[in-house]
Enzyme design. Structure first.
Site, PDB file in Angstrom:
ATOM      1  N   TYR A  87       0.888  -3.997  -6.289  1.00 42.48           N
ATOM      2  CA  TYR A  87      -0.052  -3.805  -7.394  1.00 42.48           C
ATOM      3  C   TYR A  87       0.112  -2.426  -8.010  1.00 42.48           C
ATOM      4  O   TYR A  87       0.234  -2.287  -9.228  1.00 42.48           O
ATOM      5  CB  TYR A  87      -1.485  -4.002  -6.884  1.00 42.48           C
ATOM      6  CG  TYR A  87      -2.538  -3.797  -7.941  1.00 42.48           C
ATOM      7  CD1 TYR A  87      -2.810  -4.784  -8.874  1.00 42.48           C
ATOM      8  CD2 TYR A  87      -3.267  -2.614  -7.995  1.00 42.48           C
ATOM      9  CE1 TYR A  87      -3.790  -4.601  -9.844  1.00 42.48           C
ATOM     10  CE2 TYR A  87      -4.244  -2.421  -8.957  1.00 42.48           C
ATOM     11  CZ  TYR A  87      -4.502  -3.416  -9.877  1.00 42.48           C
ATOM     12  OH  TYR A  87      -5.465  -3.226 -10.833  1.00 42.48           O
ATOM     13  N   ALA A  88       0.136  -1.393  -7.186  1.00 43.76           N
ATOM     14  CA  ALA A  88       0.274  -0.027  -7.697  1.00 43.76           C
ATOM     15  C   ALA A  88       1.599   0.146  -8.427  1.00 43.76           C
ATOM     16  O   ALA A  88       1.658   0.786  -9.482  1.00 43.76           O
ATOM     17  CB  ALA A  88       0.157   0.975  -6.545  1.00 43.76           C
ATOM     18  N   ILE A 102     -14.199  -0.476 -10.633  1.00 41.46           N
ATOM     19  CA  ILE A 102     -15.095  -1.181 -11.542  1.00 41.46           C
ATOM     20  C   ILE A 102     -15.812  -2.287 -10.764  1.00 41.46           C
ATOM     21  O   ILE A 102     -15.187  -2.989  -9.963  1.00 41.46           O
ATOM     22  CB  ILE A 102     -14.314  -1.800 -12.729  1.00 41.46           C
ATOM     23  CG1 ILE A 102     -13.475  -0.740 -13.447  1.00 41.46           C
ATOM     24  CG2 ILE A 102     -15.261  -2.520 -13.693  1.00 41.46           C
ATOM     25  CD1 ILE A 102     -14.256   0.372 -14.099  1.00 41.46           C
ATOM     26  N   ALA A 103     -17.080  -2.439 -10.987  1.00 43.10           N
ATOM     27  CA  ALA A 103     -17.889  -3.445 -10.282  1.00 43.10           C
ATOM     28  C   ALA A 103     -17.561  -4.833 -10.826  1.00 43.10           C
ATOM     29  O   ALA A 103     -18.210  -5.332 -11.736  1.00 43.10           O
ATOM     30  CB  ALA A 103     -19.372  -3.130 -10.429  1.00 43.10           C
ATOM     31  N   SER A 136      -3.960   0.901 -14.277  1.00 39.25           N
ATOM     32  CA  SER A 136      -4.910   1.110 -13.180  1.00 39.25           C
ATOM     33  C   SER A 136      -4.782   2.534 -12.667  1.00 39.25           C
ATOM     34  O   SER A 136      -3.700   3.132 -12.748  1.00 39.25           O
ATOM     35  CB  SER A 136      -4.621   0.140 -12.033  1.00 39.25           C
ATOM     36  OG  SER A 136      -5.364   0.488 -10.876  1.00 39.25           O
ATOM     37  N   LYS A 164       1.416  -1.654 -11.809  1.00 41.94           N
ATOM     38  CA  LYS A 164       0.572  -0.919 -12.752  1.00 41.94           C
ATOM     39  C   LYS A 164       1.267   0.369 -13.219  1.00 41.94           C
ATOM     40  O   LYS A 164       1.086   0.777 -14.373  1.00 41.94           O
ATOM     41  CB  LYS A 164      -0.797  -0.628 -12.140  1.00 41.94           C
ATOM     42  CG  LYS A 164      -1.651  -1.879 -11.983  1.00 41.94           C
ATOM     43  CD  LYS A 164      -1.885  -2.580 -13.314  1.00 41.94           C
ATOM     44  CE  LYS A 164      -2.879  -3.712 -13.200  1.00 41.94           C
ATOM     45  NZ  LYS A 164      -3.204  -4.313 -14.501  1.00 41.94           N
TER      46      LYS A 164
END
Length: 169
Positions: free
Chosen positions: A67-68, A100-101, A54, A71
């Site tokens: 999360y960071a 990202i959508a 990410s 990743k």
């Protein structure tokens, strides 16, 4: 702000169970998948592993320390596994998506998605297909001389966080 919908907590407020779950989903799963695939990849005499990292591994995005961090672990795992598997002619790379959508952005309207995308160099949010194309490339023979790399697929999100075209201001 598009990131308000992530509903993630700052690191000092994150329950240990959430930290462990985030690492299990985002890092441990990569390890388990690679380990399960290695016998077949070794028998093939060549192969490729493509992990999903990410943009959060490289720059602050929203308050989501677990999360960071997980990743960033994917980036290190990718690099080090590439070194270990090079003698087996197995390439290991990663893709680091930017915004990202997808459902991860929450329930934004098309108009809100369009406005959010104008904050990035290419003037739009990424589509899942953008990530799929990068993964397909890294898994293919066209990338036969690429290993240990993490490819940012971000629309320039890490380079600018404001409209760069006058018509988008």
């Amino acid at each position: 702000n598009v990131y308000r919908l992530f509903e993630m907590l700052p690191g000092d407020e994150t329950p240990v169970e959430d930290w462990d779950r985030t690492f299990a989903i985002n890092l441990r799963a990569m390890f388990l998948m690679a380990r399960a695939a290695l016998p077949a990849l070794r028998r093939s005499g060549a192969g490729a592993i493509v992990n999903i990292a990410s943009i959060a591994a490289y720059r602050y995005t929203v308050p989501h320390v677990p999360y960071a961090t997980a990743k960033a672990g994917v980036v290190a795992f990718t690099r080090d596994l590439a070194v270990e598997l090079a003698p087996d002619r197995i390439r290991v790379n990663a893709v680091a998506p930017g915004p990202i959508a997808t459902e991860m952005l929450g329930k934004l309207t098309d108009e809100e998605l369009g406005r959010a995308g104008k904050h990035y160099l290419l003037g739009r949010l990424g589509k899942p297909e953008d990530i799929a194309e990068a993964v397909a490339f890294l898994a293919s023979e066209r990338a036969s001389y690429v290993t240990g790399a993490t490819l940012p697929v971000t629309g320039g999100a890490e380079l600018a966080s404001r409209p760069v075209r006058s018509e988008d201001r």
